[in-house]
Design a protein around this motif. Structure first.
Motif, short mmCIF file in Angstrom:
data_model
loop_
_atom_site.label_atom_id
_atom_site.label_comp_id
_atom_site.label_asym_id
_atom_site.label_seq_id
_atom_site.Cartn_x
_atom_site.Cartn_y
_atom_site.Cartn_z
N ASP A 516 41.93 45.06 39.37
CA ASP A 516 42.24 45.30 40.76
C ASP A 516 41.54 44.25 41.64
O ASP A 516 40.40 43.84 41.37
CB ASP A 516 41.74 46.70 41.17
N LYS A 517 42.23 43.82 42.69
CA LYS A 517 41.72 42.75 43.55
C LYS A 517 40.36 43.08 44.16
O LYS A 517 39.55 42.19 44.42
CB LYS A 517 42.74 42.46 44.66
N LYS A 518 40.09 44.36 44.37
CA LYS A 518 38.81 44.73 44.99
C LYS A 518 37.61 44.43 44.10
O LYS A 518 36.47 44.42 44.56
CB LYS A 518 38.82 46.20 45.39
N TYR A 519 37.87 44.20 42.79
CA TYR A 519 36.77 43.87 41.87
C TYR A 519 36.60 42.37 41.66
O TYR A 519 35.65 41.94 41.02
CB TYR A 519 37.01 44.53 40.51
N LEU A 530 34.92 48.23 35.58
CA LEU A 530 36.01 48.83 36.33
C LEU A 530 35.74 50.31 36.57
O LEU A 530 34.82 50.90 36.00
CB LEU A 530 37.32 48.65 35.55
N GLU A 561 46.80 40.70 38.49
CA GLU A 561 47.58 41.74 39.15
C GLU A 561 47.50 42.98 38.28
O GLU A 561 47.74 42.93 37.07
CB GLU A 561 49.03 41.29 39.31
N LEU A 562 47.14 44.10 38.87
CA LEU A 562 46.91 45.33 38.13
C LEU A 562 48.15 45.72 37.31
O LEU A 562 49.27 45.77 37.83
CB LEU A 562 46.53 46.45 39.09
#
Length: 576
Positions: A516-519, A530, A561-562
């Motif tokens: 995920d982009k937030k990580y 994660l 991309e998730l």
């Protein structure tokens, strides 16, 4: 002021002096001829009286209209003088008549003047040129070149003195200004200490321009304060060194306003200026000029005077020239102070870093010895309990014991990860040629790769300089991560390299679960995992990767991309 302008200025002064000297000599000769002719005509018959009157008129016309002061004295008392001399000193004719010339002379100039006059009386010389100062009616002195000639009687005795007096105060002023620039240029040459440079600016400016005082300030923009760093005074009644240095907020007072605007300030009457602030005592005039470098005010030159309207355009020009001349040295000294401050902070950080490294070593020792030993004991104890109670525990208890063993095993992996992370840059390794194609192939052959995972090396990996163990750890961690976090039926991992002239760009790509982009911004930090981490994940693997790449001054980032996979990009420099 450039060297070329200085030379042009000096040549102009020389030409002016030469022209004035020639004019003096012509005027002197003409005056003597006319005076002697007057004496001869007086002794002659009345037939020549018309000619005498004509020459007398010529003499009067020349004397009255001369820009030079002309004085006729007898026994050092003034008996005749022209308007130019009276105007020069500011006296009326009546006030000057019969005044002794010594009373109008500066005391320091009298010994030399008396010496030359004695030589005239003794007929050892007929004339002399002397530079002396005359007292004006307002008490000030004016500097003049004085050309004195003797008028003798028939027996050769001195009857009169004729003096041609030229005001050279403006020339002296410009010469002093030129000398101030030259002296300052020499005095600050090679200096890098800000206080020394400021002192030379204050001293040279005050001395060469006959100022009452001169102060130099530096600007501390971090604290918004203008700091006095040098002060010089020509007033013997004031010990400026005992006065505490001024600290002025930017924007306050005349000086603060100049710093704020970058524009000089000339105040001719401070009693009418709201910005003026009294320092040690009140003064009427103040001149403040900024020292500017890279369009930023880095210093201030300031001078005050007890008289109104003291400073003029010449002072402003010289102050600007001094500020311009000193700007580079001033700025260099400020940069040196910043460098020293930065170096001091760096030294403190290095000391602290050394302490931290030592603490980290101690921590690694505690982890490896004091933590792993109890873990091994716990693992052995649980295994014994399971063996002793085989067939006795119900299903739930058995699951709990197995879960406990897994947690202990994960803790052991975590401790091993911490040890690897803390020691990765402590191991003293010698860089050598490392064939990455062979290294990565060996890793793929060594680690466990599930049957549904396909690993492809898309192009031949290069040979680079580095530590084989660290580079192996770098690629193994990234490949293992790609395997561990792949949830597809047909997992695909590709490894490739791009040649970027002075460095290589490596790309390890998978079609796994993605990140995920937030990580993305914190995935390389220690213990970061994660939200739903793998049970075997310690959160250390990628931080070790980042640390290894940092050791080689490289760079790493990811695109993901998730649900669709992840691509790790990292750069390593080519071997020299």
């Amino acid at each position: 002021m450039s060297d070329e302008k200085v030379k042009i200025f000096e040549r102009a002064l020389q030409r002016e002096r030469k022209a004035r000297k020639q004019a003096e000599e012509i005027l002197e000769q003409k005056s003597l001829e006319l005076f002697e002719a007057n004496q001869k005509l007086t002794a002659s018959n009345k037939k020549t009286e018309a000619l005498l009157n004509d020459q007398t008129a010529q003499l009067k016309l020349i004397v009255d209209n001369s820009s030079l002061g002309i004085v006729l004295s007898q026994k050092n008392n003034l008996i005749k003088f022209n308007k130019a001399f009276a105007n020069l000193l500011g006296y009326t004719d009546d006030e000057l008549l019969n005044v002794n010339i010594y009373e109008l002379s500066h005391p320091d100039d009298l010994p030399q003047a008396k010496k030359q006059l004695k030589l005239l009386e003794e007929s050892k010389i007929d004339k002399f040129l002397i530079k002396k100062r005359y007292r004006k009616k307002d008490g000030n002195y004016v500097s003049c070149n004085t050309n004195v000639s003797a008028v003798r009687d028939n027996e050769g005795n001195v009857k009169y003195h004729i003096a041609l007096i030229e005001d050279v105060s403006e020339i002296d002023k410009k010469t002093r200004m030129l000398n101030a620039l030259n002296s300052l240029s020499v005095s600050i040459l090679g200096k890098r200490d800000l206080n020394e440079i400021a002192w030379e600016i204050a001293k040279n400016t005050a001395n060469h321009l006959d100022l009452e005082d001169c102060l130099v300030f530096s600007i501390d923009y971090e604290s918004n304060i203008i700091k006095e760093i040098a002060a010089y005074s020509n007033n013997p009644d004031i010990d400026i060194t005992k006065k505490p240095p001024l600290h002025i907020p930017i924007g306050k007072g005349v000086i603060g306003k100049v710093v704020e605007t970058g524009v000089y300030s000339l105040v001719n009457d401070t009693s009418k200026n709201d910005l003026y602030e009294v320092d040690d005592f009140f003064r009427f005039s103040e001149l403040t000029v900024p020292i500017i470098a890279d369009n930023k005010v880095i210093g201030i030159i300031d001078s005050e005077h007890s008289k109104k309207n003291y400073f003029n355009n010449d002072h402003i020009e010289v102050f600007h020239n001094i500020a311009s001349l000193a700007s580079a040295q001033f700025n260099s000294a400020i940069s040196l102070i910043k460098e020293k401050k930065t170096q001091k902070e760096k030294d403190v950080l290095l000391v602290q870093l050394g302490k931290n490294n030592e603490e980290l070593k101690n921590f690694a020792h505690v982890v490896s010895h004091d933590l792993k030993s109890p873990l091994r004991s716990m693992s052995a104890l649980i295994s014994w309990i399971q063996e002793d109670n085989e067939g006795t525990f119900d299903e739930e208890t058995t699951v709990n014991f197995n879960s406990l063993l897994k947690k202990i095993d994960k803790m052991d992996h975590l401790i091993n990860g911490i040890l690897k992370y803390s020691s990765i840059d402590k191991i003293d390794k010698t860089d050598q040629k490392v064939d990455l194609q062979k290294t990565v192939t060996d890793i793929i052959d060594t680690i466990f790769v599930p049957e549904h995972i396909n690993i492809q090396i898309k192009n031949t990996l290069p040979i680079i300089y580095g530590d084989k163990f660290r580079l192996q750890q770098l690629f193994q961690n990234l490949i293992s991560n790609a395997i561990k976090y792949n949830d597809k039926e047909k997992g695909i991992i590709t490894i490739e390299v791009e040649d970027l002239d002075i460095k290589f760009l490596f790309i390890i790509k998978d079609n796994g679960i993605g990140i995920d982009k937030k990580y993305h911004s914190k995935i390389f930090e220690v213990f970061e995992t994660l939200e739903e981490p793998n049970d075997d994940s310690t959160g250390i693997g990628l931080s070790i990767v980042k640390k290894i790449i940092d050791l080689y001054n490289g760079k790493i980032w990811l695109e993901s991309e998730l649900g669709k996979g992840c691509s790790f990009f990292f750069e390593l420099k080519k071997p020299h």
